[in-house]
Design a protein around this motif. Structure first.
Motif, mmCIF file in Angstrom:
data_model
loop_
_atom_site.group_PDB
_atom_site.id
_atom_site.type_symbol
_atom_site.label_atom_id
_atom_site.label_comp_id
_atom_site.label_asym_id
_atom_site.label_seq_id
_atom_site.Cartn_x
_atom_site.Cartn_y
_atom_site.Cartn_z
ATOM 1 N N SER A 104 0.866 -1.150 -0.177
ATOM 2 C CA SER A 104 -0.108 -0.047 -0.250
ATOM 3 C C SER A 104 0.955 1.259 -0.115
ATOM 4 O O SER A 104 2.043 1.241 0.465
ATOM 5 C CB SER A 104 -0.684 -0.081 1.291
ATOM 6 N N PHE A 105 0.331 2.283 -0.520
ATOM 7 C CA PHE A 105 1.042 3.450 -0.623
ATOM 8 C C PHE A 105 1.586 4.037 0.816
ATOM 9 O O PHE A 105 2.833 4.620 0.991
ATOM 10 C CB PHE A 105 0.553 4.658 -1.293
ATOM 11 N N ASP A 106 0.567 3.893 1.770
ATOM 12 C CA ASP A 106 1.166 4.389 3.225
ATOM 13 C C ASP A 106 2.334 3.501 3.639
ATOM 14 O O ASP A 106 3.307 3.954 4.331
ATOM 15 C CB ASP A 106 0.121 4.427 4.171
ATOM 16 N N ASP A 121 14.558 10.589 -4.414
ATOM 17 C CA ASP A 121 13.559 10.897 -3.429
ATOM 18 C C ASP A 121 12.333 10.719 -3.955
ATOM 19 O O ASP A 121 12.092 11.340 -4.761
ATOM 20 C CB ASP A 121 13.890 12.214 -2.803
ATOM 21 N N PRO A 122 11.420 9.843 -3.306
ATOM 22 C CA PRO A 122 10.083 9.798 -3.898
ATOM 23 C C PRO A 122 8.907 10.770 -3.421
ATOM 24 O O PRO A 122 8.070 10.679 -3.996
ATOM 25 C CB PRO A 122 9.486 8.181 -3.250
ATOM 26 N N GLY A 123 9.533 11.773 -2.674
ATOM 27 C CA GLY A 123 8.596 12.799 -2.275
ATOM 28 C C GLY A 123 7.611 12.389 -0.939
ATOM 29 O O GLY A 123 7.934 11.466 -0.484
ATOM 30 N N ALA A 124 6.737 13.297 -0.965
ATOM 31 C CA ALA A 124 5.762 13.104 0.010
ATOM 32 C C ALA A 124 4.779 12.025 -0.337
ATOM 33 O O ALA A 124 4.662 11.700 -1.571
ATOM 34 C CB ALA A 124 4.720 14.207 0.382
ATOM 35 N N PRO A 125 4.398 11.050 0.823
ATOM 36 C CA PRO A 125 3.443 10.063 0.651
ATOM 37 C C PRO A 125 2.326 10.514 -0.505
ATOM 38 O O PRO A 125 1.553 11.486 -0.174
ATOM 39 C CB PRO A 125 2.700 9.735 1.764
ATOM 40 N N ASP A 126 2.070 9.792 -1.477
ATOM 41 C CA ASP A 126 1.135 10.051 -2.441
ATOM 42 C C ASP A 126 0.656 8.933 -3.193
ATOM 43 O O ASP A 126 1.402 8.175 -3.797
ATOM 44 C CB ASP A 126 1.758 11.069 -3.551
ATOM 45 N N GLU A 153 -1.325 8.395 -5.968
ATOM 46 C CA GLU A 153 -1.043 8.358 -7.268
ATOM 47 C C GLU A 153 0.492 8.149 -7.741
ATOM 48 O O GLU A 153 1.005 7.615 -8.653
ATOM 49 C CB GLU A 153 -1.760 9.475 -7.907
ATOM 50 N N ARG A 154 1.338 8.809 -6.933
ATOM 51 C CA ARG A 154 2.728 8.764 -7.288
ATOM 52 C C ARG A 154 3.309 7.236 -7.097
ATOM 53 O O ARG A 154 4.039 6.737 -7.858
ATOM 54 C CB ARG A 154 3.500 9.895 -6.406
ATOM 55 N N TRP A 155 2.783 6.762 -6.049
ATOM 56 C CA TRP A 155 3.033 5.279 -5.788
ATOM 57 C C TRP A 155 2.558 4.428 -6.904
ATOM 58 O O TRP A 155 3.497 3.700 -7.387
ATOM 59 C CB TRP A 155 2.627 4.798 -4.704
#
Length: 164
Positions: free
Chosen positions: A33-35, A81-86, A88-90
């Motif tokens: 999961s993305f989280d 860096d994957p950035g902030a949890p997102d 759609e980005r995941w």
């Protein structure tokens, strides 16, 4: 069976097939999961999202080397860096990894038999860095890289309470 057929089958097996070591890479990643993907493990270990971006970067770099480009680090860096949890980005990161491997498999399938033993375009001679190797060793190294990081992802997922 040609070298291209053998190597592309091995790569497909670790990505989606019946891998000897356990679940294939995509089966492992698709459960995350993305989280959980963005959760930082204890002691500053890489997040799952960072690991998948790292795998993507090296898949793209290997594809560039297969196309004759000079060896180097991935264009986005070794550990982007994957950035902030997102969420759609995941999903995009996962899709990008899958597309990069589809492209790579296409490149592999078009390599002439005599090229597999040739050295890649690299001035360095440091096999521990993935340099000073021929094309067959390059792809086998990426396969090993995928398996190694898939194992890390599976362990991190369990540690962080993700779906097993």
């Amino acid at each position: 069976m040609t070298t291209a057929e053998k190597i592309s089958q091995e790569l497909e097996k670790v990505l989606t097939g019946d891998a000897w070591y356990g679940p294939p890479v995509y089966e492992t990643i698709d459960k995350i999961s993305f989280d959980i993907a963005y959760e930082r493990p204890a002691n500053g270990a890489h997040t799952i999202a960072e690991i998948v971006l790292h795998m993507l970067g090296w898949t793209l770099e290997v594809a560039e080397r297969m196309s004759g480009s000079k060896a180097g680090l991935p264009s986005a860096g070794d550990w982007p860096d994957p950035g902030a949890p997102d969420e759609e980005r995941w999903k995009t990161i996962i899709d990008d990894l899958k597309l990069a491997n589809v492209r790579l498999i296409g490149l592999i399938q078009n390599v002439p038999e005599q090229k597999w033993g040739e050295l890649t375009n690299d001035d360095r001679n440091e096999p521990g860095l993935g340099s000073g190797v021929n094309y067959e060793q390059l792809i086998n190294g990426l396969i090993q890289h995928h398996v190694y990081h898939a194992g890390q992802i599976g362990i991190l997922n369990r540690m962080l309470g993700g779906v097993v």
